[in-house]
Design a protein around this motif. Structure first.
Motif, PDB file in Angstrom:
ATOM      1  N   ARG A   1     -13.659  42.805  -2.947  1.00 18.91           N
ATOM      2  CA  ARG A   1     -13.781  41.485  -3.585  1.00 18.91           C
ATOM      3  C   ARG A   1     -15.205  41.250  -4.074  1.00 18.91           C
ATOM      4  NH1 ARG A   1     -10.443  39.691   0.305  1.00 18.91           N
ATOM      5  NH2 ARG A   1     -12.161  39.030   1.629  1.00 18.91           N
ATOM      6  N   ASP A   2     -16.182  41.599  -3.229  1.00 17.04           N
ATOM      7  CA  ASP A   2     -17.584  41.440  -3.627  1.00 17.04           C
ATOM      8  C   ASP A   2     -17.885  42.268  -4.866  1.00 17.04           C
ATOM      9  OD1 ASP A   2     -18.084  39.719  -1.522  1.00 17.04           O
ATOM     10  OD2 ASP A   2     -18.975  41.270  -0.239  1.00 17.04           O
ATOM     11  N   LEU A   3     -17.449  43.521  -4.865  1.00 14.58           N
ATOM     12  CA  LEU A   3     -17.697  44.384  -6.024  1.00 14.58           C
ATOM     13  C   LEU A   3     -17.070  43.815  -7.292  1.00 14.58           C
ATOM     14  CD1 LEU A   3     -17.352  48.056  -4.774  1.00 14.58           C
ATOM     15  CD2 LEU A   3     -19.330  46.988  -5.841  1.00 14.58           C
ATOM     16  N   ARG A   4     -15.865  43.320  -7.188  1.00 13.77           N
ATOM     17  CA  ARG A   4     -15.209  42.733  -8.366  1.00 13.77           C
ATOM     18  C   ARG A   4     -15.955  41.495  -8.857  1.00 13.77           C
ATOM     19  NH1 ARG A   4     -10.349  44.693  -5.701  1.00 13.77           N
ATOM     20  NH2 ARG A   4      -9.493  46.312  -7.062  1.00 13.77           N
ATOM     21  N   ARG A   5     -16.425  40.688  -7.930  1.00 13.52           N
ATOM     22  CA  ARG A   5     -17.196  39.490  -8.305  1.00 13.52           C
ATOM     23  C   ARG A   5     -18.501  39.887  -8.991  1.00 13.52           C
ATOM     24  NH1 ARG A   5     -18.148  37.476  -3.529  1.00 13.52           N
ATOM     25  NH2 ARG A   5     -20.385  37.803  -3.546  1.00 13.52           N
ATOM     26  N   TRP A   6     -19.193  40.871  -8.435  1.00 10.18           N
ATOM     27  CA  TRP A   6     -20.448  41.320  -9.031  1.00 10.18           C
ATOM     28  C   TRP A   6     -20.205  41.957 -10.390  1.00 10.18           C
ATOM     29  CZ3 TRP A   6     -22.296  44.176  -4.019  1.00 10.18           C
ATOM     30  CH2 TRP A   6     -22.605  43.233  -3.032  1.00 10.18           C
ATOM     31  N   THR A   7     -19.136  42.716 -10.519  1.00 12.68           N
ATOM     32  CA  THR A   7     -18.802  43.355 -11.798  1.00 12.68           C
ATOM     33  C   THR A   7     -18.534  42.293 -12.856  1.00 12.68           C
ATOM     34  OG1 THR A   7     -17.932  45.326 -10.710  1.00 12.68           O
ATOM     35  CG2 THR A   7     -17.171  44.911 -12.951  1.00 12.68           C
ATOM     36  N   ALA A   8     -17.846  41.244 -12.486  1.00 13.97           N
ATOM     37  CA  ALA A   8     -17.557  40.163 -13.439  1.00 13.97           C
ATOM     38  C   ALA A   8     -18.833  39.476 -13.910  1.00 13.97           C
ATOM     39  CB  ALA A   8     -16.619  39.143 -12.802  1.00 13.97           C
ATOM     40  N   ARG A   9     -19.863  39.487 -13.090  1.00 18.77           N
ATOM     41  CA  ARG A   9     -21.152  38.882 -13.466  1.00 18.77           C
ATOM     42  C   ARG A   9     -21.938  39.758 -14.444  1.00 18.77           C
ATOM     43  NH1 ARG A   9     -23.434  37.149  -7.600  1.00 18.77           N
ATOM     44  NH2 ARG A   9     -21.836  35.612  -7.107  1.00 18.77           N
ATOM     45  N   ARG A  10     -21.536  41.003 -14.575  1.00 19.21           N
ATOM     46  CA  ARG A  10     -22.232  41.947 -15.454  1.00 19.21           C
ATOM     47  C   ARG A  10     -21.239  42.524 -16.470  1.00 19.21           C
ATOM     48  NH1 ARG A  10     -26.311  41.581 -12.244  1.00 19.21           N
ATOM     49  NH2 ARG A  10     -26.593  42.348 -10.162  1.00 19.21           N
ATOM     50  N   PRO A  11     -20.748  41.673 -17.366  1.00 20.08           N
ATOM     51  CA  PRO A  11     -19.744  42.152 -18.330  1.00 20.08           C
ATOM     52  C   PRO A  11     -20.352  43.069 -19.383  1.00 20.08           C
ATOM     53  CG  PRO A  11     -20.410  39.944 -18.907  1.00 20.08           C
ATOM     54  CD  PRO A  11     -21.090  40.271 -17.596  1.00 20.08           C
ATOM     55  N   VAL A  12     -19.492  43.816 -20.024  1.00 24.40           N
ATOM     56  CA  VAL A  12     -19.911  44.649 -21.151  1.00 24.40           C
ATOM     57  C   VAL A  12     -20.138  43.715 -22.336  1.00 24.40           C
ATOM     58  CG1 VAL A  12     -19.136  46.422 -22.774  1.00 24.40           C
ATOM     59  CG2 VAL A  12     -18.723  46.694 -20.323  1.00 24.40           C
ATOM     60  N   THR A  13     -21.374  43.673 -22.816  1.00 28.08           N
ATOM     61  CA  THR A  13     -21.718  42.782 -23.922  1.00 28.08           C
ATOM     62  C   THR A  13     -22.098  43.554 -25.185  1.00 28.08           C
ATOM     63  OG1 THR A  13     -24.000  42.670 -23.130  1.00 28.08           O
ATOM     64  CG2 THR A  13     -22.495  40.939 -22.382  1.00 28.08           C
ATOM     65  N   TYR A  14     -22.137  44.864 -25.079  1.00 27.18           N
ATOM     66  CA  TYR A  14     -22.506  45.689 -26.223  1.00 27.18           C
ATOM     67  C   TYR A  14     -21.258  46.080 -27.009  1.00 27.18           C
ATOM     68  CZ  TYR A  14     -21.099  49.325 -22.931  1.00 27.18           C
ATOM     69  OH  TYR A  14     -20.407  50.073 -22.028  1.00 27.18           O
ATOM     70  N   THR A  15     -21.469  46.646 -28.183  1.00 27.66           N
ATOM     71  CA  THR A  15     -20.356  47.103 -29.009  1.00 27.66           C
ATOM     72  C   THR A  15     -19.941  48.500 -28.561  1.00 27.66           C
ATOM     73  OG1 THR A  15     -21.221  45.861 -30.877  1.00 27.66           O
ATOM     74  CG2 THR A  15     -19.616  47.590 -31.371  1.00 27.66           C
ATOM     75  N   PRO A  16     -18.694  48.662 -28.140  1.00 27.81           N
ATOM     76  CA  PRO A  16     -18.236  49.993 -27.736  1.00 27.81           C
ATOM     77  C   PRO A  16     -18.105  50.936 -28.934  1.00 27.81           C
ATOM     78  CG  PRO A  16     -16.833  48.292 -26.797  1.00 27.81           C
ATOM     79  CD  PRO A  16     -17.712  47.637 -27.821  1.00 27.81           C
ATOM     80  N   PHE A  17     -18.215  52.214 -28.654  1.00 31.07           N
ATOM     81  CA  PHE A  17     -18.030  53.249 -29.668  1.00 31.07           C
ATOM     82  C   PHE A  17     -16.568  53.305 -30.077  1.00 31.07           C
ATOM     83  CE2 PHE A  17     -16.861  57.607 -30.763  1.00 31.07           C
ATOM     84  CZ  PHE A  17     -17.753  57.858 -31.786  1.00 31.07           C
ATOM     85  N   ARG A  18     -16.344  53.492 -31.363  1.00 26.85           N
ATOM     86  CA  ARG A  18     -14.977  53.698 -31.874  1.00 26.85           C
ATOM     87  C   ARG A  18     -15.014  54.916 -32.785  1.00 26.85           C
ATOM     88  NH1 ARG A  18     -15.435  47.988 -32.298  1.00 26.85           N
ATOM     89  NH2 ARG A  18     -14.095  47.001 -30.759  1.00 26.85           N
TER      90      ARG A  18
END
Length: 95
Positions: free
Chosen positions: A69-86
């Motif tokens: 649960r802690d890991l999921r909460r921390w992960t949600a605080r650090r979202p992917v904000t960059y443009t992914p490669f396509r």
């Protein structure tokens, strides 16, 4: 959660949270996206190390579920904000 492994449910949940934290998309070819990808991965990796270190040092103190649960909460605080490669095959950016 579906049982994906033969491990107990709480261990499967923790392993899934770790994979979710570290499985980030590759960045676009733009330098700023590459830097942000590195930052996100670095922060999330540090979170995983901290969570597992606490769990290993204090094995009786917390459940695997709480760590997940802690890991999921921390992960949600650090979202992917960059443009992914396509790739060109998906109609997006090419390498």
């Amino acid at each position: 959660m579906n049982r994906l492994t033969g491990f107990p449910g709480d261990l499967t949940g923790l392993l899934t949270a770790i994979v979710e934290a570290l499985d980030v998309p590759m960045p676009s070819i733009h330098r700023a996206d590459e830097r942000e990808h590195y930052r996100v991965l670095e922060r999330r990796s540090a979170d995983v190390v901290i969570a597992l270190s606490v769990l290993l040092r204090h094995p009786g103190s917390g459940a695997l579920d709480a760590t997940a649960r802690d890991l999921r909460r921390w992960t949600a605080r650090r979202p992917v904000t960059y443009t992914p490669f396509r790739s060109g095959r998906t109609g997006g950016e090419t390498g």
